[in-house]
Design an enzyme around this catalytic site. Sequence first.
Site, PDB file in Angstrom:
ATOM      1  N   ALA A 107       0.863  -1.177   0.000  1.00 11.55           N
ATOM      2  CA  ALA A 107       0.000   0.000   0.000  1.00 11.55           C
ATOM      3  C   ALA A 107       0.903   1.232   0.000  1.00 11.55           C
ATOM      4  O   ALA A 107       2.073   1.139   0.377  1.00 11.55           O
ATOM      5  CB  ALA A 107      -0.882  -0.015   1.239  1.00 11.55           C
TER       6      ALA A 107
ATOM      7  N   GLY B  59       0.409  -5.114   0.692  1.00 12.20           N
ATOM      8  CA  GLY B  59      -0.722  -5.069  -0.225  1.00 12.20           C
ATOM      9  C   GLY B  59      -0.356  -5.594  -1.608  1.00 12.20           C
ATOM     10  O   GLY B  59      -1.214  -6.107  -2.329  1.00 12.20           O
TER      11      GLY B  59
ATOM     12  N   GLU C 135      -0.647  -9.177  -1.405  1.00  9.64           N
ATOM     13  CA  GLU C 135      -2.079  -9.484  -1.264  1.00  9.64           C
ATOM     14  C   GLU C 135      -2.784  -9.419  -2.618  1.00  9.64           C
ATOM     15  O   GLU C 135      -3.697 -10.198  -2.883  1.00  9.64           O
ATOM     16  CB  GLU C 135      -2.719  -8.523  -0.251  1.00  9.64           C
ATOM     17  CG  GLU C 135      -2.226  -8.809   1.161  1.00  9.64           C
ATOM     18  CD  GLU C 135      -2.724  -7.792   2.182  1.00  9.64           C
ATOM     19  OE1 GLU C 135      -2.411  -6.600   2.006  1.00  9.64           O
ATOM     20  OE2 GLU C 135      -3.417  -8.183   3.125  1.00  9.64           O
TER      21      GLU C 135
ATOM     22  N   GLU D 152       3.884  -5.799   7.094  1.00  9.65           N
ATOM     23  CA  GLU D 152       3.071  -4.772   7.765  1.00  9.65           C
ATOM     24  C   GLU D 152       3.409  -4.633   9.246  1.00  9.65           C
ATOM     25  O   GLU D 152       3.379  -3.528   9.797  1.00  9.65           O
ATOM     26  CB  GLU D 152       1.581  -5.090   7.610  1.00  9.65           C
ATOM     27  CG  GLU D 152       1.007  -4.801   6.232  1.00  9.65           C
ATOM     28  CD  GLU D 152       1.170  -5.946   5.237  1.00  9.65           C
ATOM     29  OE1 GLU D 152       1.994  -6.851   5.479  1.00  9.65           O
ATOM     30  OE2 GLU D 152       0.472  -5.916   4.210  1.00  9.65           O
TER      31      GLU D 152
HETATM   32  C1  3H9 Z   1       0.423  -2.428   3.368  1.00 13.09           C
HETATM   33  O1  3H9 Z   1       0.688  -2.865   2.288  1.00 13.09           O
HETATM   34  C2  3H9 Z   1      -0.945  -2.551   3.983  1.00 13.09           C
HETATM   35  C3  3H9 Z   1      -1.850  -3.526   3.291  1.00 13.09           C
HETATM   36  O2  3H9 Z   1      -1.713  -4.808   3.851  1.00 13.09           O
HETATM   37  C4  3H9 Z   1      -3.280  -3.185   3.473  1.00 13.09           C
HETATM   38  C5  3H9 Z   1      -3.820  -1.983   2.825  1.00 13.09           C
HETATM   39  C6  3H9 Z   1      -5.309  -1.848   2.934  1.00 13.09           C
HETATM   40  N1  3H9 Z   1       4.641   3.499   0.170  1.00 13.09           N
HETATM   41  O3  3H9 Z   1      13.294   1.625   0.706  1.00 13.09           O
HETATM   42  P1  3H9 Z   1      13.755   2.381  -0.471  1.00 13.09           P
HETATM   43  C7  3H9 Z   1       9.466   4.872  -0.975  1.00 13.09           C
HETATM   44  S1  3H9 Z   1       1.566  -1.611   4.290  1.00 13.09           S
HETATM   45  C8  3H9 Z   1       5.140   4.707  -0.103  1.00 13.09           C
HETATM   46  O4  3H9 Z   1      14.822   3.391  -0.287  1.00 13.09           O
HETATM   47  P2  3H9 Z   1      14.861  -0.016  -1.601  1.00 13.09           P
HETATM   48  C9  3H9 Z   1      10.526   5.181   0.064  1.00 13.09           C
HETATM   49  O5  3H9 Z   1      10.053   6.043   1.052  1.00 13.09           O
HETATM   50  C10 3H9 Z   1       2.987  -1.536   3.237  1.00 13.09           C
HETATM   51  N2  3H9 Z   1       6.453   4.928  -0.369  1.00 13.09           N
HETATM   52  O6  3H9 Z   1      14.163   1.418  -1.668  1.00 13.09           O
HETATM   53  C11 3H9 Z   1      11.612   5.766  -0.792  1.00 13.09           C
HETATM   54  O7  3H9 Z   1      11.269   7.119  -1.048  1.00 13.09           O
HETATM   55  P3  3H9 Z   1      12.404   8.227  -1.204  1.00 13.09           P
HETATM   56  C12 3H9 Z   1       3.689  -2.846   3.195  1.00 13.09           C
HETATM   57  C13 3H9 Z   1       7.260   3.876  -0.355  1.00 13.09           C
HETATM   58  O8  3H9 Z   1      15.088  -0.414  -3.002  1.00 13.09           O
HETATM   59  C14 3H9 Z   1      11.503   5.004  -2.111  1.00 13.09           C
HETATM   60  O9  3H9 Z   1      10.187   4.434  -2.113  1.00 13.09           O
HETATM   61  N3  3H9 Z   1       4.908  -2.703   2.406  1.00 13.09           N
HETATM   62  C15 3H9 Z   1       6.799   2.599  -0.057  1.00 13.09           C
HETATM   63  O10 3H9 Z   1      15.994  -0.007  -0.646  1.00 13.09           O
HETATM   64  C16 3H9 Z   1      12.515   3.895  -2.248  1.00 13.09           C
HETATM   65  O11 3H9 Z   1      12.453   3.061  -1.087  1.00 13.09           O
HETATM   66  C17 3H9 Z   1       6.069  -2.345   2.966  1.00 13.09           C
HETATM   67  O12 3H9 Z   1       6.160  -2.144   4.156  1.00 13.09           O
HETATM   68  C18 3H9 Z   1       5.428   2.420   0.214  1.00 13.09           C
HETATM   69  N4  3H9 Z   1       4.910   1.222   0.471  1.00 13.09           N
HETATM   70  O13 3H9 Z   1      13.760  -0.974  -0.980  1.00 13.09           O
HETATM   71  C19 3H9 Z   1       7.246  -2.246   2.037  1.00 13.09           C
HETATM   72  N5  3H9 Z   1       7.854   1.736  -0.087  1.00 13.09           N
HETATM   73  O14 3H9 Z   1      13.246   7.791  -2.365  1.00 13.09           O
HETATM   74  C20 3H9 Z   1       7.993  -0.977   2.296  1.00 13.09           C
HETATM   75  C21 3H9 Z   1       8.925   2.471  -0.414  1.00 13.09           C
HETATM   76  O15 3H9 Z   1      11.661   9.502  -1.397  1.00 13.09           O
HETATM   77  N6  3H9 Z   1       9.101  -0.769   1.369  1.00 13.09           N
HETATM   78  N7  3H9 Z   1       8.582   3.761  -0.564  1.00 13.09           N
HETATM   79  O16 3H9 Z   1      13.168   8.190   0.097  1.00 13.09           O
HETATM   80  C22 3H9 Z   1      10.255  -1.442   1.455  1.00 13.09           C
HETATM   81  O17 3H9 Z   1      10.445  -2.335   2.262  1.00 13.09           O
HETATM   82  C23 3H9 Z   1      11.366  -1.008   0.524  1.00 13.09           C
HETATM   83  O18 3H9 Z   1      11.061   0.274   0.073  1.00 13.09           O
HETATM   84  C24 3H9 Z   1      11.562  -1.936  -0.707  1.00 13.09           C
HETATM   85  C25 3H9 Z   1      12.585  -1.265  -1.666  1.00 13.09           C
HETATM   86  C26 3H9 Z   1      12.102  -3.292  -0.247  1.00 13.09           C
HETATM   87  C27 3H9 Z   1      10.286  -2.141  -1.457  1.00 13.09           C
END
Ligand code: 3H9
Length: 703
Positions: A62, A101, A104, A124
């Site tokens: 999400a 998400g 999901e 999450e």
């Molecule tokens: C969810 O999904 C809830 C659902 O179950 C239900 C919904 C109803 N959103 O980490 P990076 C940005 S909860 C917005 O440096 P990497 C991040 O801030 C979510 N922004 O890259 C950064 O911005 P900036 C569950 C996001 O390659 C840029 O992307 N998912 C999101 O080292 C690059 O990120 C997670 O918790 C996001 N979801 O790692 C996954 N994700 O460049 C969270 C990233 O401006 N994300 N950004 O600083 C991660 O774990 C890592 O970002 C990922 C990439 C492994 C994907």
Amino acid sequence: MSDVVSYQLHGNIGVIAVNSPPVNALSQSVREGILNAVNQAQADASEAVVLRCEGRTFIAGADITEFGKPPKDPWLPEVLSAIENSSKPVIAAIHGTALGGGFEVALACHYRCAVAAAKVGLPEVKLGLLPGAGGTQRVPRIAGVKAALDMITSGNPVAAPKAKDMGLIDEVVSGDDLEAGAISYAQDLLASGAPLKRVRDITIDPETIEPGFFDDARKRLAKRARGQIAQDRIVSCLEAAVKLPMDEGLARERELFQELVTSPESAAMRHIFFAERQAAKIKDLPKDTATRPIKKVAIIGGGTMGGGIAMCFANVGIPVVLVEVNDEALQRGLGIIRKNYSITVQKGKLPEDKMEQLIGLISGTTEYADIADVDLVIEAVFENLDLKKEIFAKLDGVCKQGAILATNTSYQDVDAIAEATSRPQDVVGMHFFSPANVMKLLENVRGEKTADDVLATAMAIGKKIGKVCALSRVCYGFIGNRMLGGYGREAQMLLMDGCTPEQVDSALENFGMAMGPLAMGDLAGLDVGYKARQARTDLPDDPKLYRMGTLLVEMGRHGQKTGSGFYKYDPETRRRMSDPEVEAMIKEEAAKLEIEQREVSEEEILARCFYPLINEGAKILEEGIAQRPSDIDVVYVFGYAFPVAKGGPMFYADQVGLKNVYDKICEFRERYGEEYWQPAPLLEELAKSGKTFAEWDRERGNA
Ligand code: 3H9
């Protein structure tokens, strides 16, 4: 279609492609785009639909920035319902990380294929949440309740081949072209008449769940919850998956997700998620600042710290040379590294042959001439400025031009160390935390003359070795250790006022600290602080100050290593036990100093220990030592085990209200003296203007 989602027919296969950099998060436009594309596919010539992503990853979850804002249609469950109810099979084609998400979405598809390097997961919980779009209902239906519990409460991703074994992925696609592989897989499914496989149609037999399974899980998880409630709610969702029909389970999941998404814990953890990424950015450095290549590293000093740092580099395949003063010390250092890796092997977390491969990357020498070719040197000898200067002068003499010369000092003046060389622009602080191969924080220290590309390299290499980096300017103790001074001082002062060590530590542990400050002192060795205090000339001449810490060391009670300190320790289990002898001594010493002991509330313990930390944090911000308040939070969460569910000390202060913090500090100034309690001007200013640290930071253009 839309800007972020396209749909095209490739023969009889419709291909939906999401293209929303950087991580294809499920923003409103992505949700809407997928929904429209699925609907379009129902009415065209396609026989099956592939859902894939452009860029570096499949949907990573999400859009976290949308949480806490008014919801916008369509909401995710509606999109998943459209996918699941599609009259044509929908196949998720996964690369990178399908998270939260995003995974999901894939679980709502009828089939899932992935490249071997892909990972899937439900992280999450790391944001104080639970999967809110069916993850808690679909994963146990496919992989079983136990596997689902492990996966969702840990939040750790699973690699595609393992996910296939668990049934979470149906096909691992070989070759580089995922789209072609997925289309070919879709054709195979059509040719074999594969059914529309919906995860919701699987039922879990409640008889397969051992009696007491959920209660046991709750108890086990509560032990390490540290103020987090998400784990408990995840167990409730899994229980619902077993006991309730799918739609009721989804409703329960939704209800608990809503509770969590509005909880202060999740707000704090989301703050840390963005703070961690922000901390890696250096304000006055362009994003594309060139970095220097780091292909070989030398570590000066093969003690616990040096050895741990060497492991960090070997773990990512970078060869390391360990430098020691003589062969005996060198062999001891290399021996400790081998022992540390062996423990990981024994725990089943590292294959034996991989261990040999990693150890093979670490060599040793007693000759500085042998490190002439390295790209980065990290000095990790004990805290003595003259010794460090001597080492840097030697490094200056032998290292190739362009090599980065870093010091792991925790306190010393990086600029003074840099001046011992003819190339201060190449000198930087890289402050690791012990044990360096485990602790996540790397506090990089920018000297007066450190070159931009040296700084950028220190941040980039930190990320490469899996650290969370934050930047500090030069001052005594940098961000983390400088702030710690008042925290440790007050923990001991509270003893004089009437607390037992157990009371002080428990109050902080109940708040969520991994370990209270006195128990931490025992673990680190009380003699360490004792020696450091002896070297200081700026401490007030006050018999109360560190009285117990000093007396205990003088009695030979140095902490865990001597079997006793503020506590006594079981020699077998190392379990800490209250020591009546220490408690009696505290009373005696207070009486000698004519301090009237009293009942101290838990609230006062927290304020006495944390408010000096926050106050010093405010000074650090005013002086420009830290770039932003959120960087300080990152330092404390990743380096000092401050509970992530409280968001770090500066975020916590904002929640308590800076006026409340300021008023309490003024009250303590009256009661305990201005030599210890003096509100920072910035704290005073913000308290009076009713602002938070975050607002102050935003107003400086630091959003
Ligand atoms: C969810 O999904 C809830 C659902 O179950 C239900 C919904 C109803 N959103 O980490 P990076 C940005 S909860 C917005 O440096 P990497 C991040 O801030 C979510 N922004 O890259 C950064 O911005 P900036 C569950 C996001 O390659 C840029 O992307 N998912 C999101 O080292 C690059 O990120 C997670 O918790 C996001 N979801 O790692 C996954 N994700 O460049 C969270 C990233 O401006 N994300 N950004 O600083 C991660 O774990 C890592 O970002 C990922 C990439 C492994 C994907």
